[in-house]
Motif scaffolding. Sequence first.
Motif, PDB file in Angstrom:
ATOM      1  N   THR A  33       0.842  -1.183   0.000  1.00  0.00           N
ATOM      2  CA  THR A  33       0.000   0.000   0.000  1.00  0.00           C
ATOM      3  C   THR A  33       0.888   1.247   0.000  1.00  0.00           C
ATOM      4  OG1 THR A  33      -0.051   0.150   2.406  1.00  0.00           O
ATOM      5  CG2 THR A  33      -1.736  -1.221   1.340  1.00  0.00           C
ATOM      6  N   HIS A  63      -1.044  -1.177 -10.787  1.00  0.00           N
ATOM      7  CA  HIS A  63      -2.000  -0.736  -9.775  1.00  0.00           C
ATOM      8  C   HIS A  63      -3.377  -0.807 -10.415  1.00  0.00           C
ATOM      9  CE1 HIS A  63      -3.783   2.561  -7.049  1.00  0.00           C
ATOM     10  NE2 HIS A  63      -3.523   1.517  -6.288  1.00  0.00           N
ATOM     11  N   ARG A  66      -8.201   1.867  -7.194  1.00  0.00           N
ATOM     12  CA  ARG A  66      -7.950   2.812  -6.103  1.00  0.00           C
ATOM     13  C   ARG A  66      -7.550   2.123  -4.814  1.00  0.00           C
ATOM     14  NH1 ARG A  66     -11.928   7.796  -4.295  1.00  0.00           N
ATOM     15  NH2 ARG A  66     -10.587   8.592  -2.612  1.00  0.00           N
ATOM     16  N   ASN A  67      -8.193   1.029  -4.491  1.00  0.00           N
ATOM     17  CA  ASN A  67      -7.916   0.338  -3.232  1.00  0.00           C
ATOM     18  C   ASN A  67      -6.963  -0.841  -3.395  1.00  0.00           C
ATOM     19  OD1 ASN A  67      -9.662   2.027  -1.714  1.00  0.00           O
ATOM     20  ND2 ASN A  67     -11.433   0.865  -2.476  1.00  0.00           N
ATOM     21  N   ASP A  68      -6.466  -1.005  -4.600  1.00  0.00           N
ATOM     22  CA  ASP A  68      -5.562  -2.128  -4.850  1.00  0.00           C
ATOM     23  C   ASP A  68      -4.144  -1.763  -4.419  1.00  0.00           C
ATOM     24  OD1 ASP A  68      -5.010  -4.719  -5.753  1.00  0.00           O
ATOM     25  OD2 ASP A  68      -4.191  -3.928  -7.620  1.00  0.00           O
ATOM     26  N   LYS A  69      -3.360  -2.778  -4.097  1.00  0.00           N
ATOM     27  CA  LYS A  69      -1.969  -2.563  -3.718  1.00  0.00           C
ATOM     28  C   LYS A  69      -1.103  -2.382  -4.957  1.00  0.00           C
ATOM     29  CE  LYS A  69      -2.200  -5.306   0.546  1.00  0.00           C
ATOM     30  NZ  LYS A  69      -1.632  -6.481   1.259  1.00  0.00           N
TER      31      LYS A  69
END
Length: 259
Positions: A33, A63, A66-69
């Motif tokens: 993250t 990537h 938005r919430n992905d690592k």
Amino acid sequence: MMGSDEKDRKFATTLARGLSVLRAFRASDDGLTHTQIAERTGLPKPTLTRLTYTLSQLGYLSHAGRNDKFRLGPSVLLLGSVAQVSISFVEMASEAMQKLADSSGTLALIAMQDADRMMLARTWRPQNTASIWLEPGHRLDLFGSSSGLATLAAMGEEQFAALSPTEDQRAMRQRGYEQLLERGFVITPADTQYTRRIHAVSVPFFAGEYGAPVSFTCGALPKDLDLERMEQEVGPALRDLVRDLERRTGRAPTLARRG
């Protein structure tokens, strides 16, 4: 290290920060993250956001959302493939290093200097034997590890002086040099070890691809690799492995290159 480098007018600070993002990733990571990258690099969030965006656009990071690592991207994989082909001595030594790992019950590895640290470039775990777990990308102390001692003892005086060593560090290097002259491998003296949890023995090899020595190392927990085994068994076996590699690659003995 960064602080002194940033004072050098030729030093590209933005590039260095971008590369520090890529170097934050480890083989065991299932993505990172923004917060994790920031913790490992020490970069402020606004700077990190620009860097990760640029690296993603260029394919060095992936990537998905938005919430992905973040994960290393295809451009990094391509560079790694090219590097692996160009560093021929690693593959030439691979079979012998795996055999040594199996016969000695140690983690065998190749470590390369990375500023004031030693970075593991390749590891071989013994089959059917529990061993210490260190992975490529892990960094060890340059001053205090056997890998670091072997590299320091074999490097040229100009390279060593660039590290701005203390008198104690100069004395440490000299002790390593004397070990190489006497028996062809080094074991970090107990009073200079950065950790007592691992015993290791190392031999330098001059990597022509880098114009610098790298270290071949075998390590294990102290209960599995005591001083006698390092001196009488594992050290000599590792030394002979490196000497055979020198013959196969046509390289002169590493100490012959020390200036």
